[in-house]
Design a protein around this motif. Structure first.
Motif, PDB file in Angstrom:
ATOM      1  N   THR A 259       0.864  -1.184   0.000  1.00 56.86           N
ATOM      2  CA  THR A 259       0.000   0.000   0.000  1.00 56.86           C
ATOM      3  C   THR A 259       0.901   1.235   0.000  1.00 56.86           C
ATOM      4  O   THR A 259       2.103   1.135   0.258  1.00 56.86           O
ATOM      5  N   GLY A 303      -6.360   3.980  -7.858  1.00 56.51           N
ATOM      6  CA  GLY A 303      -6.238   3.053  -6.730  1.00 56.51           C
ATOM      7  C   GLY A 303      -4.830   2.529  -6.494  1.00 56.51           C
ATOM      8  O   GLY A 303      -4.606   1.730  -5.579  1.00 56.51           O
ATOM      9  N   ASP A 306      -3.121   4.493  -2.130  1.00 59.08           N
ATOM     10  CA  ASP A 306      -4.305   4.189  -1.327  1.00 59.08           C
ATOM     11  C   ASP A 306      -4.874   5.377  -0.564  1.00 59.08           C
ATOM     12  O   ASP A 306      -6.073   5.426  -0.317  1.00 59.08           O
ATOM     13  N   MET A 307      -3.992   6.295  -0.166  1.00 59.25           N
ATOM     14  CA  MET A 307      -4.457   7.308   0.790  1.00 59.25           C
ATOM     15  C   MET A 307      -3.579   8.548   0.737  1.00 59.25           C
ATOM     16  O   MET A 307      -2.489   8.540   0.168  1.00 59.25           O
ATOM     17  N   ASN A 358     -12.707   9.538   1.154  1.00 60.21           N
ATOM     18  CA  ASN A 358     -12.227   8.153   1.110  1.00 60.21           C
ATOM     19  C   ASN A 358     -10.720   8.109   1.378  1.00 60.21           C
ATOM     20  O   ASN A 358     -10.244   7.350   2.224  1.00 60.21           O
ATOM     21  N   TRP A 359      -9.951   8.962   0.685  1.00 58.37           N
ATOM     22  CA  TRP A 359      -8.489   8.944   0.826  1.00 58.37           C
ATOM     23  C   TRP A 359      -8.008   9.516   2.143  1.00 58.37           C
ATOM     24  O   TRP A 359      -6.912   9.196   2.599  1.00 58.37           O
ATOM     25  N   LYS A 362     -11.645   7.085   5.170  1.00 56.85           N
ATOM     26  CA  LYS A 362     -12.065   5.674   5.084  1.00 56.85           C
ATOM     27  C   LYS A 362     -10.917   4.729   4.761  1.00 56.85           C
ATOM     28  O   LYS A 362     -10.745   3.686   5.385  1.00 56.85           O
ATOM     29  N   LYS A 363     -10.128   5.095   3.727  1.00 59.77           N
ATOM     30  CA  LYS A 363      -9.095   4.172   3.247  1.00 59.77           C
ATOM     31  C   LYS A 363      -7.969   3.976   4.264  1.00 59.77           C
ATOM     32  O   LYS A 363      -7.565   2.841   4.533  1.00 59.77           O
ATOM     33  N   SER A 366      -9.287   1.632   6.859  1.00 60.22           N
ATOM     34  CA  SER A 366      -9.464   0.230   6.452  1.00 60.22           C
ATOM     35  C   SER A 366      -8.122  -0.449   6.192  1.00 60.22           C
ATOM     36  O   SER A 366      -7.905  -1.582   6.607  1.00 60.22           O
ATOM     37  N   VAL A 367      -7.179   0.243   5.550  1.00 58.91           N
ATOM     38  CA  VAL A 367      -5.865  -0.364   5.261  1.00 58.91           C
ATOM     39  C   VAL A 367      -5.151  -0.747   6.560  1.00 58.91           C
ATOM     40  O   VAL A 367      -4.533  -1.805   6.653  1.00 58.91           O
TER      41      VAL A 367
END
Length: 431
Positions: A259, A303, A306-307, A358-359, A362-363, A366-367
């Protein structure tokens, strides 16, 4: 009454929240630090202790930043856990990963526990603490990974120092993989960095030493091979080069557990911005070419990356009031990340607001398997940020809560100012 505990109930009214990529009006009920309901309207009765009027502002999950530097213990003149976490709250962040370049470093259970205690005592946001990979982030003596995991380490990193010896990295990855822990790496081959301070273009313009892109990408290539061999979760800090993005893309296609993060400054700026000897543009890795910047943006969009993580790196005025040649590497990021990115990318249509959240929330959650962070959902902790998307404001040094004022973004007029931040339902920042 013995054992009775008063439960605080508050409603955030007149919010706009993201649902299926659209902003919709919602009220949010918070009870005992948790989100209990998100409804078009919540009736306020006498059981409610407080109503917060969000005034039609955007109410977001609290942002998550897996890469900050808080300098305490060891360099409290640059930042403390208190000022760093207040800066995070000011930027809408409710969970951060604190890097281990500290003195003493969190390289043993005793050192780690002392820092964890300080984080809990002084932090106004959730602080996840990294442990080091090697003793004092130098040489090749590995730490006790199992003991540090048990003590509560978030992940393992020598951030600021790349692991130079391949066998050290290989053995670290083997140990981390056994424990299902991440290795988070500042990818830099020192021998290929040549003591450089800027990317080639800016270095040539200002007659300073260059730090070529191969210093990052060659190390990333080695580490990706080792990650494939060990099966570890390997995370690349602050990718800066288009060549690194290509490697990560290929690694993901090959099913390797890699990642990556990118910083706001590498998304917002290229080395074209460096026209004078201004150390607020000195960071490691350096700002690279415009083609690299575009590759980082594309990497986020498809994608590969990831972040977004800030690499918030506060320094004293004395450390930065020097030529780029000798000033400290690093800029602050916690207080300017969301509004700068919202203004330059969401307002211009390059990213959607949902992608940005998301970046930035959320991401990363989750990662790094942070089940409680990164989402605005019933049953989750009330870690919430409120942003004003409709009114412009100017980023001013006098507004920074960080001790570090070292930012190239001071003076920019932007949208997306943080109005309020709540952690476990408690207001920790209010404009």
């Amino acid at each position: 009454m013995k054992g009775f505990r008063h439960i605080m109930k508050r409603v955030i009214a007149n919010s706009r929240v993201l649902e299926a990529d659209k902003l919709v009006k919602r009220d949010i009920l918070i009870e005992d630090g948790q989100i209990q309901a998100i409804e078009p309207e919540i009736k306020v009765d006498d059981t409610i202790n407080e109503v917060i009027d969000a005034k039609n502002n955007f109410v977001s999950p609290g942002l998550v930043d897996v890469h900050v530097h808080y300098r305490q213990p060891g360099q409290e003149d640059k930042e403390t856990i208190k000022t760093g976490s207040q800066a995070a709250a000011h930027g809408g962040f409710t969970t951060v990963g604190a890097m281990p370049n500290l003195t003493p470093a969190p390289d043993s259970v005793d050192h780690f526990n002392a820092i964890k205690k300080l984080n809990q005592q002084d932090g106004v946001v959730h602080i996840k603490q990294y442990a080091t990979i090697t003793t004092n982030r130098e040489d090749d003596e590995l730490v006790d990974f199992a003991a540090l995991k048990q003590a509560g380490a978030f992940a393992f990193s020598n951030d600021g120092n790349g692991i130079q010896k391949s066998s050290t990295m290989y053995e670290a990855m083997q140990q981390a993989a056994k424990l299902d822990m991440a290795i988070v790496e500042h990818v830099q081959d020192d021998a290929l960095s040549y003591g450089g301070v800027l990317n080639d273009g800016a270095a040539n313009r200002l007659h300073l030493k260059a730090m070529p892109w191969v210093s990052e990408t060659a190390q990333a290539a080695r580490d990706i091979v080792l990650a494939e061999a060990t099966g570890v979760h390997y995370h690349i800090c602050h990718a800066s080069s288009k060549h690194t993005v290509e490697l990560i893309r290929a690694a993901k296609k090959a099913g390797i557990n890699v990642t990556a993060e990118v910083t706001p400054h590498h998304l917002l700026l290229s080395d074209d911005a460096i026209t004078t000897d201004n150390s607020n543009y000195k960071m490691n890795p350096p700002l690279r070419g415009e083609d690299d910047r575009q590759a980082l943006i594309e990497g986020l969009l498809d994608g590969t990356i990831d972040m977004i993580a800030t690499d918030h790196a506060p320094h004293t005025k004395a450390d930065k009031d020097k030529s780029i040649a000798s000033a400290a590497f690093g800029i602050t990021g916690s207080e300017t990340a969301f509004d700068m990115l919202y203004t330059k990318f969401v307002k211009t249509g390059r990213f959607t607001l949902a992608q940005l959240i998301n970046w930035m929330a959320k991401k990363p959650a989750s990662v790094f398997k942070m089940a409680a962070a990164g989402s605005l959902e019933v049953g989750k902790p009330a870690d919430i940020a409120v942003f004003d998307l409709d009114h412009a404001h100017t980023i001013q040094e006098s507004d920074y809560l960080s001790k570090g004022k070292n930012s190239p973004f001071t003076g920019q007029t932007v949208y997306g100012e943080t109005v309020m931040t709540l952690v476990d339902g408690k207001i920790v920042y209010q404009k």
